[in-house]
Scaffold this motif. Structure first.
Motif, PDB file in Angstrom:
ATOM      1  N   ASN A   2       0.836  -1.196   0.000  1.00  0.00           N
ATOM      2  CA  ASN A   2       0.000   0.000   0.000  1.00  0.00           C
ATOM      3  C   ASN A   2       0.874   1.250   0.000  1.00  0.00           C
ATOM      4  O   ASN A   2       1.590   1.514   0.957  1.00  0.00           O
ATOM      5  CB  ASN A   2      -0.926   0.014   1.207  1.00  0.00           C
ATOM      6  N   ARG A  23      -9.292  10.338 -11.439  1.00  0.00           N
ATOM      7  CA  ARG A  23      -8.548   9.076 -11.499  1.00  0.00           C
ATOM      8  C   ARG A  23      -8.319   8.705 -12.954  1.00  0.00           C
ATOM      9  O   ARG A  23      -9.064   9.132 -13.834  1.00  0.00           O
ATOM     10  CB  ARG A  23      -9.329   7.955 -10.818  1.00  0.00           C
ATOM     11  N   ARG A  25      -8.825   5.827 -14.234  1.00  0.00           N
ATOM     12  CA  ARG A  25     -10.009   5.043 -14.600  1.00  0.00           C
ATOM     13  C   ARG A  25     -11.034   5.199 -13.503  1.00  0.00           C
ATOM     14  O   ARG A  25     -10.685   5.328 -12.343  1.00  0.00           O
ATOM     15  CB  ARG A  25      -9.667   3.557 -14.739  1.00  0.00           C
ATOM     16  N   GLY A  26     -12.280   5.160 -13.860  1.00  0.00           N
ATOM     17  CA  GLY A  26     -13.334   5.246 -12.868  1.00  0.00           C
ATOM     18  C   GLY A  26     -13.733   6.681 -12.577  1.00  0.00           C
ATOM     19  O   GLY A  26     -13.113   7.633 -13.043  1.00  0.00           O
ATOM     20  N   GLN A 103      -2.822   4.557  -3.300  1.00  0.00           N
ATOM     21  CA  GLN A 103      -2.705   4.433  -4.755  1.00  0.00           C
ATOM     22  C   GLN A 103      -3.478   3.224  -5.271  1.00  0.00           C
ATOM     23  O   GLN A 103      -4.158   3.311  -6.298  1.00  0.00           O
ATOM     24  CB  GLN A 103      -1.235   4.339  -5.171  1.00  0.00           C
ATOM     25  N   GLN A 104      -3.406   2.107  -4.557  1.00  0.00           N
ATOM     26  CA  GLN A 104      -4.106   0.895  -5.000  1.00  0.00           C
ATOM     27  C   GLN A 104      -5.612   1.123  -5.071  1.00  0.00           C
ATOM     28  O   GLN A 104      -6.270   0.680  -6.003  1.00  0.00           O
ATOM     29  CB  GLN A 104      -3.790  -0.273  -4.080  1.00  0.00           C
ATOM     30  N   GLU A 105      -6.177   1.844  -4.089  1.00  0.00           N
ATOM     31  CA  GLU A 105      -7.605   2.123  -4.136  1.00  0.00           C
ATOM     32  C   GLU A 105      -7.938   3.060  -5.288  1.00  0.00           C
ATOM     33  O   GLU A 105      -8.962   2.886  -5.956  1.00  0.00           O
ATOM     34  CB  GLU A 105      -8.077   2.729  -2.813  1.00  0.00           C
ATOM     35  N   ASP A 107      -6.496   3.152  -8.084  1.00  0.00           N
ATOM     36  CA  ASP A 107      -6.372   2.367  -9.310  1.00  0.00           C
ATOM     37  C   ASP A 107      -7.444   1.292  -9.468  1.00  0.00           C
ATOM     38  O   ASP A 107      -7.799   0.947 -10.590  1.00  0.00           O
ATOM     39  CB  ASP A 107      -5.001   1.690  -9.367  1.00  0.00           C
ATOM     40  N   GLU A 108      -7.962   0.769  -8.331  1.00  0.00           N
ATOM     41  CA  GLU A 108      -8.781  -0.439  -8.424  1.00  0.00           C
ATOM     42  C   GLU A 108     -10.164  -0.367  -7.783  1.00  0.00           C
ATOM     43  O   GLU A 108     -11.028  -1.192  -8.085  1.00  0.00           O
ATOM     44  CB  GLU A 108      -8.031  -1.608  -7.770  1.00  0.00           C
ATOM     45  N   HIS A 109     -10.412   0.581  -6.903  1.00  0.00           N
ATOM     46  CA  HIS A 109     -11.643   0.592  -6.102  1.00  0.00           C
ATOM     47  C   HIS A 109     -12.806   1.248  -6.852  1.00  0.00           C
ATOM     48  O   HIS A 109     -12.652   2.319  -7.437  1.00  0.00           O
ATOM     49  CB  HIS A 109     -11.367   1.343  -4.791  1.00  0.00           C
ATOM     50  N   LEU A 111     -14.501   0.678  -9.636  1.00  0.00           N
ATOM     51  CA  LEU A 111     -14.402   0.941 -11.076  1.00  0.00           C
ATOM     52  C   LEU A 111     -15.637   0.475 -11.829  1.00  0.00           C
ATOM     53  O   LEU A 111     -15.846   0.845 -12.979  1.00  0.00           O
ATOM     54  CB  LEU A 111     -13.164   0.253 -11.666  1.00  0.00           C
ATOM     55  N   ASP A 112     -16.480  -0.322 -11.180  1.00  0.00           N
ATOM     56  CA  ASP A 112     -17.646  -0.894 -11.855  1.00  0.00           C
ATOM     57  C   ASP A 112     -18.845   0.046 -11.877  1.00  0.00           C
ATOM     58  O   ASP A 112     -19.834  -0.232 -12.539  1.00  0.00           O
ATOM     59  CB  ASP A 112     -18.051  -2.203 -11.181  1.00  0.00           C
TER      60      ASP A 112
END
Length: 134
Positions: A2, A23, A25-26, A103-105, A107-109, A111-112
């Motif tokens: 993290n 971001r 993405r998202g 950063q991980q959130e 990039d990934e949290h 996104l749907d």
């Protein structure tokens, strides 16, 4: 691992105000600052109709959606009763006056979830490949 990403200084967000974080993405993340200098981060989307929470009114540890005045808890993202629903929460920390997000959130949290589409141009139309002359 993290990694905390510096976003802005605490004083870049007005008391009882918000700022958006774009971001790659998202949807954007909304940062909120309370009267007590607490900072919270939520997806910038009300669970009701997708209103931009960053444009809402911050009071206490809540924000009122600008569209229909749903009250969303800043710590949990949960709508206050009698309303139901939740918006994704992002971890946030303030170190020496600098607001940081994981950063991980970023990039990934969440996104749907798609941004809301509203107004007179909400529906998309298909483009006719070779329209016949009228």
């Amino acid at each position: 691992m993290n990694t905390w990403k510096p976003i802005c200084h605490l004083h870049d967000i007005p008391l009882l105000g918000a700022r958006r974080v774009a971001r790659a993405r998202g949807m954007d993340v909304a940062l909120f600052r309370t009267a007590n200098d607490e900072v919270f981060a939520l997806l910038d989307r009300c669970p009701h109709k997708g209103g931009p929470l960053s444009q809402g009114l911050v009071f206490g540890r809540s924000v009122a959606c600008p569209l229909h005045h749903w009250t969303i808890g800043l710590a949990s993202g949960q709508a206050h009763a009698p309303d139901e629903g939740c918006t994704p929460v992002f971890q946030v920390q303030v170190v020496e006056g600098v607001i940081q997000l994981l950063q991980q959130e970023l990039d990934e949290h969440a996104l749907d979830l798609a941004p809301p589409v509203a107004g007179p141009c909400a529906k998309r139309i298909a483009i006719i490949p070779n329209p016949a002359p009228a």
